[in-house]
Design an enzyme around this catalytic site. Structure first.
Site, PDB file in Angstrom:
ATOM      1  N   HIS A 171      64.420  21.842  64.247  1.00  0.00           N
ATOM      2  CA  HIS A 171      64.434  20.364  64.141  1.00  0.00           C
ATOM      3  C   HIS A 171      64.173  19.709  65.507  1.00  0.00           C
ATOM      4  O   HIS A 171      64.554  18.570  65.720  1.00  0.00           O
ATOM      5  CB  HIS A 171      65.757  19.846  63.578  1.00  0.00           C
ATOM      6  CG  HIS A 171      66.246  20.579  62.370  1.00  0.00           C
ATOM      7  ND1 HIS A 171      66.004  20.157  61.086  1.00  0.00           N
ATOM      8  CD2 HIS A 171      66.943  21.751  62.248  1.00  0.00           C
ATOM      9  CE1 HIS A 171      66.546  21.007  60.225  1.00  0.00           C
ATOM     10  NE2 HIS A 171      67.113  21.990  60.899  1.00  0.00           N
ATOM     11  N   SER A 292      44.579   9.155  85.349  1.00  0.00           N
ATOM     12  CA  SER A 292      44.421   7.865  84.699  1.00  0.00           C
ATOM     13  C   SER A 292      43.649   6.954  85.633  1.00  0.00           C
ATOM     14  O   SER A 292      43.792   7.029  86.852  1.00  0.00           O
ATOM     15  CB  SER A 292      45.796   7.270  84.402  1.00  0.00           C
ATOM     16  OG  SER A 292      45.705   5.855  84.291  1.00  0.00           O
ATOM     17  N   LYS A 298      49.598   9.728  87.121  1.00  0.00           N
ATOM     18  CA  LYS A 298      49.452  10.461  85.866  1.00  0.00           C
ATOM     19  C   LYS A 298      48.685  11.764  85.995  1.00  0.00           C
ATOM     20  O   LYS A 298      47.725  11.884  86.750  1.00  0.00           O
ATOM     21  CB  LYS A 298      48.722   9.594  84.845  1.00  0.00           C
ATOM     22  CG  LYS A 298      49.498   8.361  84.464  1.00  0.00           C
ATOM     23  CD  LYS A 298      50.383   8.591  83.288  1.00  0.00           C
ATOM     24  CE  LYS A 298      49.602   8.396  82.003  1.00  0.00           C
ATOM     25  NZ  LYS A 298      50.446   8.556  80.846  1.00  0.00           N
ATOM     26  N   GLU A 305      45.582  17.789  74.030  1.00  0.00           N
ATOM     27  CA  GLU A 305      45.554  16.727  73.014  1.00  0.00           C
ATOM     28  C   GLU A 305      44.311  16.843  72.138  1.00  0.00           C
ATOM     29  O   GLU A 305      44.365  16.647  70.920  1.00  0.00           O
ATOM     30  CB  GLU A 305      45.592  15.355  73.686  1.00  0.00           C
ATOM     31  CG  GLU A 305      46.896  15.082  74.424  1.00  0.00           C
ATOM     32  CD  GLU A 305      46.768  13.876  75.339  1.00  0.00           C
ATOM     33  OE1 GLU A 305      47.007  12.760  74.862  1.00  0.00           O
ATOM     34  OE2 GLU A 305      46.415  14.050  76.523  1.00  0.00           O
TER      35      GLU A 305
END
Ligand code: ARG
Length: 473
Positions: A171, A292, A298, A305
């Site tokens: 979970h 970024s 970043k 992704e």
């Protein structure tokens, strides 16, 4: 095939008369050509198309259907076409619709009327079924080889981190400590099943449809066994209608690819999570991250992704082809020309995803301290306490579970982890508990104790690494 004496109005836009132009007196509408044309994508089948034609011509000669002079000219012409394709000189022309007619038209230009014999005892229906089957068979082999490379990268991490602690989650809540190596090996298992699905699919599809002709078979004395074995098939397909109608080989390969992409997507998601400062479990180098344009701090896991997202493309491709095929009557329908785009797209996406994932896995640096600290947090050794109560004190597991729950509550209220809870607090819950219990309450002890076959104990992980190294040799 190009009948240059034909009436100009017979000619499809661009010049030559269509291969099937005999009974046509008007040329197709530009829109007819626009919707019909497939050369833009099926040119990828050129190598398979040439191989199929070579085997077919050789068989026709052997069976006495064509002359040796014509066969020699055909083979020579096909070689010239292969060279043209390799050098980029081959004229792929929309007016010839697809790869099959482009090759035949070019053959006619190169060798003259002898080219007309090649299509004896063959139809584009069995030709495309053959070409596409060979392409999908190659794609399955390619995916299998890439999966092995990815598994090797996972094995390298697993071996280096057989003892490195990692919180195990259910979970996405801390559950029990595991090792990073064990986690890597979970993916080795998944990708192993993916590879075997591709192998199964490739074995099942390995029957040659060539010689089924349009749909009913051929009146010529062809040798389907010969062409099948020349092209690396186990045998010819046994029903001519099925031969030209079947695309379940592609569906099966796409299903295997979709499942594999799903596994890649899960691993990608874990990398994305692990890369967050909140987790901070792993680092990827600059090679597999991006910055970024506005936020200088970043480092984004874009490759992970995108691998995560590609699973959507694969499922989309599978869905597309299932929907194209459902409800199609036997035998060939032009709908089936739409089998290629999703299949090519899916395997391109899978190829890129597998490469990128193998690269990322090799590039990963686990933050060993951070993972170990997290592995001990969240009362992750509570099950170990319960198991100790069962083993050492003979408590039934349900009672041990209850005592342990109370211990977790006490520790939580007092701001301790389980290993920090004083003995008197434990004894207040169960007077027979001794100091020996602390030996099982550290994450390392927990992990080391899980020696059951396939468990997370470092010895078990090393044994699985060794087994897989042997399997992949
Ligand atoms: N380009 C076609 C395809 O991909 C080849 C088969 C055409 N057959 C036909 N009867 N029109 O399916």
């Amino acid at each position: 095939m190009t009948d240059d004496s034909s009436n100009a109005s017979n000619r499809p836009a661009g010049g030559g008369q269509a291969m099937w132009g005999g009974r046509f007196s008007d040329r197709p509408d530009a829109l007819m050509q626009a919707i019909n044309v497939s050369i833009g994508f099926d040119r990828r089948l050129a190598p398979q198309d040439l191989a199929g034609s070579r085997a077919h011509a050789a068989m026709l000669l052997k069976q006495g259907v064509i002359s040796s002079a014509d066969e020699a000219a055909i083979q020579q012409g096909l070689n010239a076409i292969e060279a043209e394709i390799a050098s980029g000189a081959f004229p792929f022309r929309e007016e010839f619709e697809d790869i099959h007619m482009n090759v035949e038209a070019r053959l006619r230009e190169l060798i003259g009327p002898a080219a007309g014999w090649l299509h004896t005892a063959r139809s584009r229906n069995d030709q495309v079924a053959l070409d596409f089957r060979m392409w999908v068979r190659d794609a399955c082999a390619g995916a299998q080889a890439q999966i092995v490379a990815l598994q090797r990268a996972l094995l390298t991490q697993a071996e280096a981190h057989a003892e490195t602690l990692l919180p195990g989650f259910t979970h996405l809540q801390p559950a029990q400590p595991v090792t990073f190596g064990h986690h890597m090996m979970a993916y080795v298992e998944m990708f192993g099943r993916d590879a075997s699905r591709f192998a199964d699919a490739a074995a099942r599809m390995n029957e040659s449809p060539l010689g089924a002709a349009a749909l009913a078979g051929s009146p010529f004395p062809i040798d389907r066994q010969a062409t099948a074995s020349a092209l690396g098939f186990d045998r010819p397909t046994a029903n001519s209608l099925d031969s030209v109608s079947a695309r379940d080989f592609a569906l099966e390969a796409l299903a295997a690819a979709t499942i594999c992409a799903t596994h890649l997507s899960r691993l990608a998601e874990e990398i994305v999570l692990w890369m967050t400062p909140q987790f901070g479990f792993v680092k990827l180098s600059d090679a597999f991250t991006t910055g970024s344009s506005i936020m200088p701090q970043k480092k984004n896991p874009d490759a992970a992704e995108l691998v995560r997202a590609k699973a959507g493309r694969l499922l989309g491709a599978f869905t597309q082809l299932v929907v194209v095929m459902k409800g199609l009557p036997l035998a060939y329908s032009k709908d089936m020309q739409e089998d290629k785009v999703p299949t090519f797209e899916a395997f391109d996406a899978l190829e890129l995803s597998l490469s990128a994932m193998a690269g990322m896995v090799a590039d990963l640096t686990p933050n060993v301290e951070r993972m170990a600290a997290a592995a001990g947090a969240g009362f992750s050794t509570a099950t170990d306490l319960a198991d100790w109560l069962v083993r050492e004190l003979g408590l039934p597991f349900r009672d041990a579970h209850h005592v342990t729950g109370a211990a977790v509550k006490r520790a939580e209220d007092a701001g301790y982890d389980l290993a920090g809870l004083p003995l008197i607090d434990l004894q207040a819950l169960e007077p027979r508990i001794t100091a020996g219990v602390y030996e099982v309450l550290t994450p390392l002890a927990s992990v080391v104790s899980r020696r059951s076959y396939g468990g997370t104990a470092p010895d078990q992980v090393r044994a699985q690494v060794a087994r897989w190294k042997e399997l992949l040799r």
